[in-house]
Design a protein around this motif. Structure first.
Motif, PDB file in Angstrom:
ATOM      1  N   ALA A  83       0.833  -1.209   0.000  1.00 15.09           N
ATOM      2  CA  ALA A  83       0.000   0.000   0.000  1.00 15.09           C
ATOM      3  C   ALA A  83       0.865   1.254   0.000  1.00 15.09           C
ATOM      4  O   ALA A  83       0.569   2.231  -0.701  1.00 15.09           O
ATOM      5  N   THR A  84       1.961   1.222   0.763  1.00 13.40           N
ATOM      6  CA  THR A  84       2.850   2.383   0.836  1.00 13.40           C
ATOM      7  C   THR A  84       3.577   2.603  -0.483  1.00 13.40           C
ATOM      8  O   THR A  84       3.653   3.737  -0.985  1.00 13.40           O
ATOM      9  N   TYR A  85       4.121   1.529  -1.065  1.00 13.96           N
ATOM     10  CA  TYR A  85       4.799   1.652  -2.355  1.00 13.96           C
ATOM     11  C   TYR A  85       3.854   2.167  -3.424  1.00 13.96           C
ATOM     12  O   TYR A  85       4.195   3.056  -4.215  1.00 13.96           O
ATOM     13  N   LEU A  86       2.648   1.602  -3.478  1.00 15.57           N
ATOM     14  CA  LEU A  86       1.709   1.981  -4.526  1.00 15.57           C
ATOM     15  C   LEU A  86       1.317   3.449  -4.395  1.00 15.57           C
ATOM     16  O   LEU A  86       1.255   4.179  -5.390  1.00 15.57           O
ATOM     17  N   THR A  87       1.056   3.894  -3.154  1.00 15.89           N
ATOM     18  CA  THR A  87       0.669   5.290  -2.954  1.00 15.89           C
ATOM     19  C   THR A  87       1.805   6.227  -3.347  1.00 15.89           C
ATOM     20  O   THR A  87       1.588   7.268  -3.971  1.00 15.89           O
ATOM     21  N   THR A  88       3.037   5.854  -2.990  1.00 18.18           N
ATOM     22  CA  THR A  88       4.203   6.652  -3.353  1.00 18.18           C
ATOM     23  C   THR A  88       4.360   6.726  -4.864  1.00 18.18           C
ATOM     24  O   THR A  88       4.606   7.809  -5.430  1.00 18.18           O
ATOM     25  N   GLU A  89       4.208   5.600  -5.542  1.00 21.58           N
ATOM     26  CA  GLU A  89       4.439   5.555  -6.985  1.00 21.58           C
ATOM     27  C   GLU A  89       3.271   6.158  -7.769  1.00 21.58           C
ATOM     28  O   GLU A  89       3.458   6.563  -8.913  1.00 21.58           O
ATOM     29  N   ARG A  90       2.107   6.236  -7.159  1.00 19.35           N
ATOM     30  CA  ARG A  90       1.038   7.002  -7.804  1.00 19.35           C
ATOM     31  C   ARG A  90       1.351   8.485  -7.704  1.00 19.35           C
ATOM     32  O   ARG A  90       1.137   9.248  -8.652  1.00 19.35           O
ATOM     33  N   GLU A  91       1.891   8.910  -6.555  1.00 21.27           N
ATOM     34  CA  GLU A  91       2.180  10.320  -6.332  1.00 21.27           C
ATOM     35  C   GLU A  91       3.321  10.816  -7.200  1.00 21.27           C
ATOM     36  O   GLU A  91       3.293  11.949  -7.683  1.00 21.27           O
ATOM     37  N   ASP A  92       4.358   9.967  -7.436  1.00 21.12           N
ATOM     38  CA  ASP A  92       5.510  10.436  -8.215  1.00 21.12           C
ATOM     39  C   ASP A  92       5.402  10.133  -9.708  1.00 21.12           C
ATOM     40  O   ASP A  92       6.327  10.421 -10.471  1.00 21.12           O
ATOM     41  N   GLY A  93       4.290   9.526 -10.133  1.00 18.15           N
ATOM     42  CA  GLY A  93       4.062   9.302 -11.557  1.00 18.15           C
ATOM     43  C   GLY A  93       4.494   7.944 -12.075  1.00 18.15           C
ATOM     44  O   GLY A  93       4.261   7.627 -13.239  1.00 18.15           O
ATOM     45  N   THR A  94       5.117   7.109 -11.230  1.00 21.94           N
ATOM     46  CA  THR A  94       5.573   5.786 -11.663  1.00 21.94           C
ATOM     47  C   THR A  94       4.411   4.934 -12.149  1.00 21.94           C
ATOM     48  O   THR A  94       4.500   4.251 -13.171  1.00 21.94           O
ATOM     49  N   ASN A 173      -1.461   9.705   0.143  1.00 19.89           N
ATOM     50  CA  ASN A 173      -0.015   9.796   0.329  1.00 19.89           C
ATOM     51  C   ASN A 173       0.454   8.662   1.230  1.00 19.89           C
ATOM     52  O   ASN A 173      -0.336   8.108   2.006  1.00 19.89           O
ATOM     53  N   PRO A 174       1.734   8.285   1.133  1.00 15.70           N
ATOM     54  CA  PRO A 174       2.239   7.118   1.875  1.00 15.70           C
ATOM     55  C   PRO A 174       2.190   7.283   3.380  1.00 15.70           C
ATOM     56  O   PRO A 174       2.008   6.307   4.106  1.00 15.70           O
ATOM     57  N   ARG A 175       2.358   8.512   3.885  1.00 13.04           N
ATOM     58  CA  ARG A 175       2.313   8.699   5.332  1.00 13.04           C
ATOM     59  C   ARG A 175       0.924   8.395   5.881  1.00 13.04           C
ATOM     60  O   ARG A 175       0.782   7.792   6.956  1.00 13.04           O
ATOM     61  N   SER A 278      -0.786  16.660  -6.854  1.00 15.56           N
ATOM     62  CA  SER A 278      -0.322  15.799  -5.762  1.00 15.56           C
ATOM     63  C   SER A 278       1.069  16.211  -5.295  1.00 15.56           C
ATOM     64  O   SER A 278       1.370  16.196  -4.099  1.00 15.56           O
ATOM     65  N   ARG A 279       1.928  16.586  -6.251  1.00 14.46           N
ATOM     66  CA  ARG A 279       3.280  16.999  -5.899  1.00 14.46           C
ATOM     67  C   ARG A 279       3.267  18.261  -5.042  1.00 14.46           C
ATOM     68  O   ARG A 279       3.997  18.375  -4.045  1.00 14.46           O
ATOM     69  N   LEU A 280       2.400  19.227  -5.406  1.00  6.64           N
ATOM     70  CA  LEU A 280       2.308  20.468  -4.642  1.00  6.64           C
ATOM     71  C   LEU A 280       1.774  20.214  -3.229  1.00  6.64           C
ATOM     72  O   LEU A 280       2.242  20.782  -2.253  1.00  6.64           O
TER      73      LEU A 280
END
Length: 286
Positions: A83-94, A173-175, A278-280
């Motif tokens: 869940a953490t990886y997926l949320t992070t990679e959605r946020e950074d565009g991966t 977000n991952p947090r 999301s980045r902002l």
């Protein structure tokens, strides 16, 4: 291209992606150090119980808890980690970029499965080495049930990882993902029999936990690593191996099917504008 060829290509590309991610983890000193510390921390949970024996079994409390620790690590990596990886990679565009690659989201999800399996195997090896050095009876359990344990690990992670992917679609977000999932995960750990026999729990708790993959994965690990003298502490006095395989397989098949649907639906709503938003937001939270 036939369906079989596309499936084979998806599996191959996903496996290559997962292997690249795992090599990146090994090359990162900080991430590798964190994996070692986390693994040893799990062992320390039961280290001071190594001289205590469960009644009528002749097995130390620490040795009896070791299969549960392995199960707990698998579920933690599969649920919270994914869940953490997926949320992070959605946020950074991966995740958005993965949609445009050959194999698409299916290849991405399979690649994440391979990565988490390798990552978890590394952690489990560290835990088992520590168990071999510190606890009695672990060597005998691995000698007798090593192949069964490995099979349960693969099936258990396959059952838990898509649940983590499904949960990952629910957070921004991952947090937030870590904070929201850790308390339920720890509560489930307490009642599911991974650290103490579930037969010690009230009847309604015993019924409830049998609807979760953590209970069945812990049972499968105990069946592989512990002697039959421990059966007196299990529900029904049986390892219930066929039921364990069936329940975990059902979680895996249903979970992957639903995860693919939700991930594809989620990526349809993601574009350059939403990624920038999301980045902002992420920058404002720092």
């Amino acid at each position: 291209m036939s369906a079989d060829t596309r499936t084979a290509q998806t599996l191959r590309l996903g496996a290559e992606r997962g292997w690249r991610e795992f090599r990146g983890l090994l090359a990162s000193g900080n991430e590798l150090f964190s994996a070692v510390v986390m693994s040893l921390a799990f062992v320390l949970v039961v280290f001071f119980q190594r001289n205590e024996t469960l009644e009528d079994t002749g097995i130390s409390t620490a040795t009896a808890a070791l299969p549960g620790i392995v199960a707990m690590m698998l579920v933690y990596n599969g649920l919270v980690g994914t869940a953490t990886y997926l949320t992070t990679e959605r946020e950074d565009g991966t995740l958005l970029r993965a949609k445009a690659l050959p194999g698409g989201i299916a290849s991405y999800l399979w690649g994440k499965t391979v990565f988490m399996l390798l990552n978890t195997l590394l952690s489990v090896v560290l835990v088992l080495v520590a168990g071999l050095l510190l606890f009695d009876g672990v060597a005998d359990g691995l000698a007798d049930g090593g192949p069964q344990m490995l099979g349960m690990m693969v099936l258990g992670l396959a059952a838990c990882l898509p649940i983590g992917a499904i949960l990952g679609t629910c957070f921004d977000n991952p947090r937030t993902a870590i904070g929201s999932l850790m308390i339920p995960f720890m509560g489930l750990t307490v009642i599911s029999g991974v650290l103490m026999p579930v037969s010690w729990m009230p009847d309604w708790v015993q019924t409830l936990v049998q609807f979760t993959p953590l209970y069945w994965l812990g049972l499968g690990m105990r069946a592989a690593m512990l002697p039959d003298t421990m059966l007196a502490l299990e529900i029904g006095g049986s390892w219930r191996v066929p039921e364990t395989l069936g329940v975990l397989a059902l979680w895996a098949v249903a979970g992957f099917a639903l995860a693919l649907v939700l991930l594809r639906r989620m990526t349809r709503t993601v574009n350059g504008a939403t990624l920038e938003e999301s980045r902002l937001k992420a920058m404002q939270r720092v």
